[in-house]
Scaffold this motif. Structure first.
Motif, PDB file in Angstrom:
ATOM      1  N   ALA A 143      36.492  39.381  50.199  1.00  0.00           N
ATOM      2  CA  ALA A 143      37.936  39.516  49.945  1.00  0.00           C
ATOM      3  C   ALA A 143      38.682  38.200  50.147  1.00  0.00           C
ATOM      4  N   THR A 144      38.107  37.263  50.909  1.00  0.00           N
ATOM      5  CA  THR A 144      38.808  35.984  51.120  1.00  0.00           C
ATOM      6  C   THR A 144      38.745  35.096  49.879  1.00  0.00           C
ATOM      7  N   MET A 145      37.853  35.415  48.934  1.00  0.00           N
ATOM      8  CA  MET A 145      37.685  34.598  47.727  1.00  0.00           C
ATOM      9  C   MET A 145      37.459  33.123  48.074  1.00  0.00           C
ATOM     10  N   GLY A 146      36.713  32.881  49.128  1.00  0.00           N
ATOM     11  CA  GLY A 146      36.392  31.504  49.511  1.00  0.00           C
ATOM     12  C   GLY A 146      37.340  30.907  50.537  1.00  0.00           C
ATOM     13  N   SER A 147      38.438  31.591  50.813  1.00  0.00           N
ATOM     14  CA  SER A 147      39.428  31.017  51.741  1.00  0.00           C
ATOM     15  C   SER A 147      38.939  30.955  53.180  1.00  0.00           C
ATOM     16  N   PHE A 148      37.883  31.689  53.528  1.00  0.00           N
ATOM     17  CA  PHE A 148      37.350  31.603  54.907  1.00  0.00           C
ATOM     18  C   PHE A 148      36.876  30.183  55.209  1.00  0.00           C
ATOM     19  N   LEU A 149      36.607  29.406  54.165  1.00  0.00           N
ATOM     20  CA  LEU A 149      36.158  28.028  54.355  1.00  0.00           C
ATOM     21  C   LEU A 149      37.266  27.121  54.866  1.00  0.00           C
ATOM     22  N   ARG A 150      38.502  27.552  54.680  1.00  0.00           N
ATOM     23  CA  ARG A 150      39.632  26.654  54.963  1.00  0.00           C
ATOM     24  C   ARG A 150      40.566  27.152  56.072  1.00  0.00           C
ATOM     25  N   VAL A 151      40.275  28.342  56.609  1.00  0.00           N
ATOM     26  CA  VAL A 151      41.128  28.894  57.667  1.00  0.00           C
ATOM     27  C   VAL A 151      40.248  29.188  58.876  1.00  0.00           C
ATOM     28  N   ASN A 152      40.594  28.639  60.030  1.00  0.00           N
ATOM     29  CA  ASN A 152      39.798  28.882  61.237  1.00  0.00           C
ATOM     30  C   ASN A 152      40.170  30.243  61.830  1.00  0.00           C
ATOM     31  N   VAL A 153      39.168  31.090  62.053  1.00  0.00           N
ATOM     32  CA  VAL A 153      39.405  32.405  62.644  1.00  0.00           C
ATOM     33  C   VAL A 153      38.779  32.406  64.042  1.00  0.00           C
TER      34      VAL A 153
ATOM     35  N   ARG B 215      52.334  26.918  46.148  1.00  0.00           N
ATOM     36  CA  ARG B 215      51.226  26.905  47.104  1.00  0.00           C
ATOM     37  C   ARG B 215      51.505  25.854  48.163  1.00  0.00           C
ATOM     38  N   PHE B 216      51.416  26.247  49.433  1.00  0.00           N
ATOM     39  CA  PHE B 216      51.675  25.294  50.507  1.00  0.00           C
ATOM     40  C   PHE B 216      50.388  24.686  51.050  1.00  0.00           C
ATOM     41  N   GLY B 217      49.275  25.356  50.828  1.00  0.00           N
ATOM     42  CA  GLY B 217      47.996  24.800  51.253  1.00  0.00           C
ATOM     43  C   GLY B 217      47.605  23.649  50.330  1.00  0.00           C
ATOM     44  N   ASN B 218      46.735  22.757  50.813  1.00  0.00           N
ATOM     45  CA  ASN B 218      46.410  21.558  50.041  1.00  0.00           C
ATOM     46  C   ASN B 218      45.214  21.706  49.123  1.00  0.00           C
ATOM     47  N   SER B 219      44.370  22.714  49.371  1.00  0.00           N
ATOM     48  CA  SER B 219      43.117  22.774  48.640  1.00  0.00           C
ATOM     49  C   SER B 219      43.302  23.293  47.217  1.00  0.00           C
ATOM     50  N   GLN B 220      42.743  22.570  46.287  1.00  0.00           N
ATOM     51  CA  GLN B 220      42.786  22.992  44.887  1.00  0.00           C
ATOM     52  C   GLN B 220      41.812  24.154  44.650  1.00  0.00           C
ATOM     53  N   SER B 221      40.931  24.399  45.615  1.00  0.00           N
ATOM     54  CA  SER B 221      39.960  25.483  45.453  1.00  0.00           C
ATOM     55  C   SER B 221      40.580  26.848  45.736  1.00  0.00           C
ATOM     56  N   THR B 222      41.743  26.860  46.413  1.00  0.00           N
ATOM     57  CA  THR B 222      42.356  28.139  46.777  1.00  0.00           C
ATOM     58  C   THR B 222      42.632  28.973  45.529  1.00  0.00           C
ATOM     59  N   GLU B 223      42.156  30.199  45.543  1.00  0.00           N
ATOM     60  CA  GLU B 223      42.381  31.119  44.414  1.00  0.00           C
ATOM     61  C   GLU B 223      43.857  31.501  44.345  1.00  0.00           C
ATOM     62  N   SER B 224      44.347  31.758  43.139  1.00  0.00           N
ATOM     63  CA  SER B 224      45.727  32.236  43.034  1.00  0.00           C
ATOM     64  C   SER B 224      45.804  33.615  43.673  1.00  0.00           C
ATOM     65  N   LEU B 225      46.995  33.994  44.086  1.00  0.00           N
ATOM     66  CA  LEU B 225      47.155  35.274  44.787  1.00  0.00           C
ATOM     67  C   LEU B 225      46.939  36.442  43.843  1.00  0.00           C
ATOM     68  N   ASN B 226      46.490  37.538  44.398  1.00  0.00           N
ATOM     69  CA  ASN B 226      46.336  38.786  43.661  1.00  0.00           C
ATOM     70  C   ASN B 226      47.692  39.235  43.111  1.00  0.00           C
ATOM     71  N   VAL B 227      47.691  39.930  41.968  1.00  0.00           N
ATOM     72  CA  VAL B 227      48.949  40.276  41.285  1.00  0.00           C
ATOM     73  C   VAL B 227      49.880  41.139  42.142  1.00  0.00           C
ATOM     74  N   SER B 228      49.333  42.073  42.928  1.00  0.00           N
ATOM     75  CA  SER B 228      50.232  42.925  43.715  1.00  0.00           C
ATOM     76  C   SER B 228      50.815  42.119  44.893  1.00  0.00           C
ATOM     77  N   MET B 229      50.022  41.203  45.450  1.00  0.00           N
ATOM     78  CA  MET B 229      50.545  40.335  46.513  1.00  0.00           C
ATOM     79  C   MET B 229      51.644  39.433  45.959  1.00  0.00           C
ATOM     80  N   SER B 230      51.420  38.860  44.759  1.00  0.00           N
ATOM     81  CA  SER B 230      52.456  38.040  44.130  1.00  0.00           C
ATOM     82  C   SER B 230      53.736  38.846  43.944  1.00  0.00           C
ATOM     83  N   ALA B 231      53.578  40.090  43.481  1.00  0.00           N
ATOM     84  CA  ALA B 231      54.746  40.948  43.266  1.00  0.00           C
ATOM     85  C   ALA B 231      55.501  41.136  44.575  1.00  0.00           C
ATOM     86  N   GLY B 232      54.758  41.357  45.677  1.00  0.00           N
ATOM     87  CA  GLY B 232      55.394  41.562  46.972  1.00  0.00           C
ATOM     88  C   GLY B 232      56.185  40.338  47.422  1.00  0.00           C
TER      89      GLY B 232
END
Lengths: 242, 242
Positions: A143-153, B215-232
């Motif tokens: 569910a993180t779609m790879g974001s676990f690589l960039r956020v420390n938990v 997007r406030f994070g710096n990584s270009q690898s970050t996936e775009s947000l899911n459509v329902s999250m974007s709506a929220g």
């Protein structure tokens, strides 16, 4: 070679008990696997049905058959490759400006979505109570779609942690201060409670300000928003002021 | 009486084809069922394993065994009751101030979550392209947590609809105007595209302003947000200015 014994070990990584025993977890799909070399994660084994397609140089790749991939994948529709990775140590980042704190989140999809959100907003750390779902649960990782690589938990005893924490602590609940009227400082933590029960009383006692997303609809029957959706809306509001 | 024939009919309501043939859909659980009498929805049959527990007076209740409930429920963990309801006609509300438009949303969970969000923010109507997932899909109804009772969902030919629509149309995509710098008028529509492909070009051509969550994070690898999250997050921002 992918022996029956190895298959069985990989399959057991679905459970926290075995992830801890072997200190391993799975990352699936080339798209995320190819980011591993740029992260702190270490690959133990890498299996792929199509190794020629992995153009990036990294770990030795073992070619497997689609039928074997099905056996070791936790996905309903397995992807191209599976990386067995080492679980790194539970580390804490000092002095993060904005961090999220999760108090007993149980649903893997919620934790994964919140990690993805944190990554979007550039939040570097999420603190979890020890009873929050494990970040290395395959559903969370997916569910993180790879974001676990960039956020420390970081997992910890939350009550002790909050007692020592020196900055304002905001908690989300019903009947708090309107988020649109809240002033957020430079450095703070934002706590979200369990899906069903909300914040634990022992956590709530340590919170400086309870905040709430106002409901604009009129019906009292409307269910409160899901925790990950609440996190998205509140982070959206915090960053609108940045 | 819950005959084998009726069980088979109810089970078929999982598929849009049969929902349309019988003009019926399912609502599960007393919590939502008890709101039906205050809505436009009409109950055709009501089955419960515990009719004595339904204190509200409404439709005649047929007592069934837990084993039969399992057969007619679409839930992994069936609740107490199942109401078979008539599908009302596809109706349009004129002159709604803020409405959402969905252009080919496929995932039932996303549609359900967006309906729940709309209800939270008091948005009365969602316009869906004809190829958007059916609101009476059991997974959509479940994900709305009862909010389908309070938000009108209207299916139409989106291109024709948008051509006739007289107010500003905002669309969400990457590389649009920053939502935090956008001025939203009193009356407008907000369009969300398909999960994988985004907005259709024919839809995008009819949009006045494309907006984006920065997007406030710096990584270009970050996936775009899911459509329902974007709506929220976008609705949170629109209503912060109300």
């Amino acid at each position: 070679m992918l022996t029956a014994h190895i298959i069985k070990t990989i399959q057991s990584l679905d459970k926290k008990k075995y992830r801890q025993k072997y200190n391993l977890f799975l990352v699936e799909g080339n798209k995320i696997i190819k980011e591993l070399p740029n992260s702190d994660y270490e690959i133990e084994n890498l299996y792929s049905i199509d190794p020629e397609n992995i153009t990036f140089k990294m770990h030795e790749i073992e070619k497997i058959l689609p039928n074997d991939l099905k056996k070791i994948s936790f996905l309903q529709h397995p992807k191209d490759s599976v990386a067995v990775c080492k679980i790194p140590e539970n580390k804490y980042l000092e002095n993060v400006s904005i961090q999220l704190i999760l108090d007993g989140i149980q649903d893997p999809g919620n934790l994964g979505t919140i990690i993805r959100l944190a990554d979007w907003f550039g939040i570097e750390q999420i603190i979890c109570s020890n009873d929050t779902v494990d970040v290395y649960n395959p559903k969370v990782i997916q569910a993180t779609m790879g974001s676990f690589l960039r956020v420390n938990v970081f997992y910890t005893n939350l009550e002790e942690y909050l007692k020592e924490y020196k900055h304002p602590i905001f908690g989300t609940d019903m009947n708090g201060e309107n988020i649109y009227e809240t002033n957020f400082p430079e450095q703070f933590s934002l706590v979200f409670g369990n899906e069903g029960n909300g914040l634990r009383p022992s956590t709530e006692d340590l919170i400086s300000t309870i905040i709430t997303i106002p409901r604009f609809g009129n019906s009292q029957s409307t269910e409160s928003l899901n925790v990950s959706m609440s996190a998205g809306i509140i982070l959206g509001e915090i960053f609108s002021k940045k």
